[in-house]
Design an enzyme around this catalytic site. Structure first.
Site, PDB file in Angstrom:
ATOM      1  N   SER A 144     -43.563  -2.816 -73.924  1.00 53.99           N
ATOM      2  CA  SER A 144     -44.547  -3.372 -74.841  1.00 53.99           C
ATOM      3  C   SER A 144     -45.722  -2.405 -75.009  1.00 53.99           C
ATOM      4  CB  SER A 144     -44.986  -4.754 -74.349  1.00 53.99           C
ATOM      5  OG  SER A 144     -45.664  -5.468 -75.345  1.00 53.99           O
ATOM      6  N   GLU A 239     -37.692  -9.122 -82.882  1.00 55.31           N
ATOM      7  CA  GLU A 239     -39.123  -9.009 -82.582  1.00 55.31           C
ATOM      8  C   GLU A 239     -39.915  -8.345 -83.699  1.00 55.31           C
ATOM      9  OE1 GLU A 239     -40.201  -6.220 -79.436  1.00 55.31           O
ATOM     10  OE2 GLU A 239     -38.078  -6.031 -78.981  1.00 55.31           O
ATOM     11  N   HIS A 269     -38.543  -9.845 -77.576  1.00 51.91           N
ATOM     12  CA  HIS A 269     -39.425  -8.810 -77.053  1.00 51.91           C
ATOM     13  C   HIS A 269     -39.216  -8.626 -75.550  1.00 51.91           C
ATOM     14  CE1 HIS A 269     -42.976  -6.286 -77.177  1.00 51.91           C
ATOM     15  NE2 HIS A 269     -43.534  -6.981 -76.205  1.00 51.91           N
TER      16      HIS A 269
END
Length: 308
Positions: A144, A239, A269
């Site tokens: 991320s 995502e 995600h």
């Protein structure tokens, strides 16, 4: 493909999806609660250390280690998260590769906006090099926001005339604070955990009014990746950050960089967090990431203590 597993995880993540604005404290507490449910392999050891002046978590395999070091950057939208919340991912990579890892507890926004976290990650890398660890035995990995840091820390290292690591692995990386990818809109309903509004808000905390139109903030749009090491980008098809990876992969290809873009259908995600039995695709993806790292990190004479 495990459609039922994916459906179960989608439903679970939607229960954690914000229904309205949350305070920073609530974001941090909610994220920790989610990540505390992830499975951490038992065959690793962890110890708190200091690296580059910042706290870090040293993760080592339970059995004899191979010569190689993973520098890991945790996720959390630049606002929340810690080495502990990312431990399932770091430990899985250590378990599967036999390498040691350092996970950096970099400073977070809004208390410390850009470039504080980036500076911490670069300092950690500089510390490893300063202790004599060969860059050919170091791989960057992250998820991320931390996946974004794998790329921007390498850019910052290049700008500082430091040697680049041997490989970069990024799970669902955040690579564009301009938020101009089409998937920000087209996947807004498919993404079970993030909304466009949510990532815009955390991005604003990280930017603190700074212009996002620069390589260290939006490498998927503006970075020159010439000279970069091999890249593995893993992302879920469901995502909103999907196009962060697809656009960076295109930039890497155009710059002559070896790049693998690994898109998993119907996955959310950082789906790799669900390794260990909850999601078959997560284990398979981490197997591929581990293979990538072992192919590119070269054995060198290791120094036993890198905790400077």
């Amino acid at each position: 493909m495990s459609k039922q597993q994916l459906a179960d995880i989608d439903a679970m993540l939607r229960r954690f999806r914000p229904t309205g604005p949350r305070s920073v404290a609530e974001l941090r507490t909610g994220f920790k609660a989610l990540m505390d449910t992830m499975i951490v392999p038992e065959n690793v050891h962890t110890a708190p250390v200091t690296l580059g002046g910042r706290p870090a978590l040293h993760v080592t395999p339970g059995d004899a280690a191979r010569h190689g070091t993973i520098l890991y950057f945790h996720g959390g939208g630049f606002v929340f998260g810690s080495p502990e919340t990312a431990l399932s991912l770091t430990a899985q990579l250590v378990s599967k590769t036999g390498f040691e890892a350092y996970s950096v507890d970099y400073r977070l926004a809004p208390e410390y906006p850009f470039p504080a976290g980036l500076e911490d990650n670069l300092s950690a890398y500089r510390a490893l090099l300063g202790q004599g660890v060969s860059p050919s035995s170091i791989g960057f990995a992250g998820d991320s926001a931390g996946g974004g840091y794998t790329v921007t820390t390498a850019l910052a290292a290049r700008d500082a005339d430091l040697p680049l690591p041997a490989a970069i692995v990024a799970f669902s990386p955040g690579l564009d604070t301009t938020r101009t990818g089409e998937s920000m809109t087209t996947k807004n309903g498919a993404d079970p955990i993030f909304t466009r509004e949510a990532v815009m808000r955390t991005g604003e905390m990280y930017l603190a009014g700074q212009d996002p139109q620069q390589p260290l903030l939006s490498p998927a749009v503006h970075a020159d990746l010439t000279g970069f090491p091999p890249l593995l980008l893993q992302v879920g098809a469901n995502e909103i950050l999907l196009d962060d990876s697809t656009r960076l992969a295109a930039r890497a290809r155009d710059a002559g960089v070896d790049v693998i873009l690994d898109v998993t259908a119907d996955a959310p995600h950082v789906f790799q967090s669900f390794a260990g039995g909850a999601l078959d695709e997560a284990d398979h993806a981490l197997d591929r990431a581990a293979l990538f790292l072992t192919q590119h990190l070269r054995a060198v004479d290791a120094i036993s203590d890198h905790t400077g």
